[in-house]
Design a protein around this motif. Structure first.
Motif, PDB file in Angstrom:
ATOM      1  N   ASP A  90    -105.288   9.910 -64.743  1.00  0.00           N
ATOM      2  CA  ASP A  90    -104.301   8.878 -65.058  1.00  0.00           C
ATOM      3  C   ASP A  90    -104.164   7.952 -63.859  1.00  0.00           C
ATOM      4  O   ASP A  90    -103.192   8.026 -63.104  1.00  0.00           O
ATOM      5  N   ALA A  91    -105.161   7.075 -63.719  1.00  0.00           N
ATOM      6  CA  ALA A  91    -105.151   6.157 -62.582  1.00  0.00           C
ATOM      7  C   ALA A  91    -103.982   5.189 -62.654  1.00  0.00           C
ATOM      8  O   ALA A  91    -103.466   4.738 -61.619  1.00  0.00           O
ATOM      9  N   ASN A  92    -103.534   4.857 -63.859  1.00  0.00           N
ATOM     10  CA  ASN A  92    -102.405   3.937 -63.986  1.00  0.00           C
ATOM     11  C   ASN A  92    -101.132   4.508 -63.384  1.00  0.00           C
ATOM     12  O   ASN A  92    -100.238   3.768 -62.972  1.00  0.00           O
ATOM     13  N   GLU A  93    -101.030   5.827 -63.331  1.00  0.00           N
ATOM     14  CA  GLU A  93     -99.866   6.455 -62.713  1.00  0.00           C
ATOM     15  C   GLU A  93     -99.826   6.146 -61.214  1.00  0.00           C
ATOM     16  O   GLU A  93     -98.755   5.935 -60.638  1.00  0.00           O
TER      17      GLU A  93
ATOM     18  N   LEU B 215    -101.168   3.401 -59.858  1.00  0.00           N
ATOM     19  CA  LEU B 215    -100.812   1.984 -59.758  1.00  0.00           C
ATOM     20  C   LEU B 215     -99.320   1.784 -60.004  1.00  0.00           C
ATOM     21  O   LEU B 215     -98.683   0.945 -59.356  1.00  0.00           O
ATOM     22  N   SER B 216     -98.748   2.568 -60.916  1.00  0.00           N
ATOM     23  CA  SER B 216     -97.310   2.480 -61.164  1.00  0.00           C
ATOM     24  C   SER B 216     -96.517   2.930 -59.948  1.00  0.00           C
ATOM     25  O   SER B 216     -95.448   2.376 -59.650  1.00  0.00           O
TER      26      SER B 216
ATOM     27  N   PRO C  15    -111.899   4.800 -62.615  1.00  0.00           N
ATOM     28  CA  PRO C  15    -110.760   4.310 -63.406  1.00  0.00           C
ATOM     29  C   PRO C  15    -109.944   3.234 -62.695  1.00  0.00           C
ATOM     30  O   PRO C  15    -109.464   2.289 -63.338  1.00  0.00           O
ATOM     31  N   LEU C  16    -109.759   3.359 -61.382  1.00  0.00           N
ATOM     32  CA  LEU C  16    -109.034   2.324 -60.651  1.00  0.00           C
ATOM     33  C   LEU C  16    -109.796   1.006 -60.679  1.00  0.00           C
ATOM     34  O   LEU C  16    -109.204  -0.063 -60.900  1.00  0.00           O
TER      35      LEU C  16
ATOM     36  N   ALA D 253    -111.738   0.005 -62.956  1.00  0.00           N
ATOM     37  CA  ALA D 253    -111.655  -0.532 -64.313  1.00  0.00           C
ATOM     38  C   ALA D 253    -110.277  -1.123 -64.613  1.00  0.00           C
ATOM     39  O   ALA D 253    -110.155  -2.003 -65.478  1.00  0.00           O
ATOM     40  N   SER D 254    -109.250  -0.652 -63.907  1.00  0.00           N
ATOM     41  CA  SER D 254    -107.883  -1.087 -64.186  1.00  0.00           C
ATOM     42  C   SER D 254    -107.455  -2.303 -63.382  1.00  0.00           C
ATOM     43  O   SER D 254    -106.442  -2.933 -63.709  1.00  0.00           O
ATOM     44  N   LEU D 255    -108.185  -2.611 -62.324  1.00  0.00           N
ATOM     45  CA  LEU D 255    -107.788  -3.688 -61.426  1.00  0.00           C
ATOM     46  C   LEU D 255    -108.648  -4.924 -61.644  1.00  0.00           C
ATOM     47  O   LEU D 255    -109.876  -4.820 -61.781  1.00  0.00           O
TER      48      LEU D 255
END
Length: 248
Positions: free
Chosen positions: A46-49, A51-52, A82-83, A85-87
């Motif tokens: 959960d890379a978004n966690e 970033l949050s 994942p990071l 891909a999310s940024l």
């Protein structure tokens, strides 16, 4: 979690303070004045966690510019892909030469993930993806990023690709030890092909010879003052040729 004006803990799993996914290592973030620098990336479930957590700390994930890896074990490197891909921005990936080789191979066996699954460390459903490393550092090489001078130190033992980082941030010297040594002078020794007791002790002796105040390990507790006492405790065993206690 802000620990000082420039140092943050943005991920930590069940072997730490349970800030993010249970499989994450401690991920340390440093504000340099020229972008944010992240040390290790968690397991990536959960890379978004992560970033949050940056956002909760008052930081902008768009300011993340660099990731430095201590080694390629999944709990430290699985978050890279994942990071990325999310940024939306380009983030530079830095590592030692052997970790870089393992990341580029995209081969789970080279990071002993197959063995870890067999021992039940990771669920069967977990998958890891490598990444291209932009900057391969040799032992003792430094990078200057804003106010931070970052020196890579080869510290094999926990794994053959393991490195620590000595960061000089204005007047503060910080040891980011990864899995070379933990609070209380403890270590992790595993039944994997490239884990070595002798190399672990040699790396601890090397780290004990350094001067630093802040101690930021890959799991568990950390120290903002007198951090060297943790490495010195492990070195007391290493100087006698003995393995330090294992991290519980």
């Amino acid at each position: 979690m802000r620990l000082s004006p420039q140092i943050h803990l943005v991920a930590s799993g069940s072997m730490g303070i349970s800030l993010t996914d249970p499989y994450d290592c401690n991920c340390w973030l440093i504000e340099t004045g020229d972008g944010l620098v992240l040390f290790d990336s968690g397991a990536g479930r959960d890379a978004n966690e992560i970033l949050s957590e940056l956002s909760r700390t008052g930081l902008d994930p768009a300011d993340l510019r660099h990731i430095f890896l201590t080694h390629a074990h999944a709990d430290h490197s699985g978050g890279v892909a994942p990071l990325f891909a999310s940024l939306p921005q380009v983030v530079s990936l830095h590592a030692g030469w052997e970790a870089a080789s393992r990341m580029r191979s995209n081969d789970e066996t080279r990071i002993s993930l197959d063995t870890a699954r067999r021992f039940g460390v990771y669920p069967e459903s977990y998958r890891w993806h490598g990444a291209e490393v932009d900057d391969v550092l040799e032992d003792g090489e430094t990078r200057q990023i804003g106010s931070a001078t970052i020196e890579l130190l080869e510290t094999p033992g926990h794994s053959a690709d393991h490195c620590a980082y000595l960061v000089t941030l204005e007047e503060t010297r910080i040891l980011i030890s990864g899995d070379a040594v933990f609070a209380g002078g403890t270590v992790i020794l595993q039944d994997i092909a490239d884990c070595s007791v002798s190399a672990t002790l040699a790396s601890i002796r090397r780290l004990e010879a350094l001067s630093f105040e802040v101690f930021l390990p890959g799991h568990g507790l950390f120290a903002l003052r007198d951090g060297k006492r943790h490495v010195a405790k492990a070195a007391g065993f290493a100087q006698k040729g003995l393995a330090p206690p294992l991290l519980a």
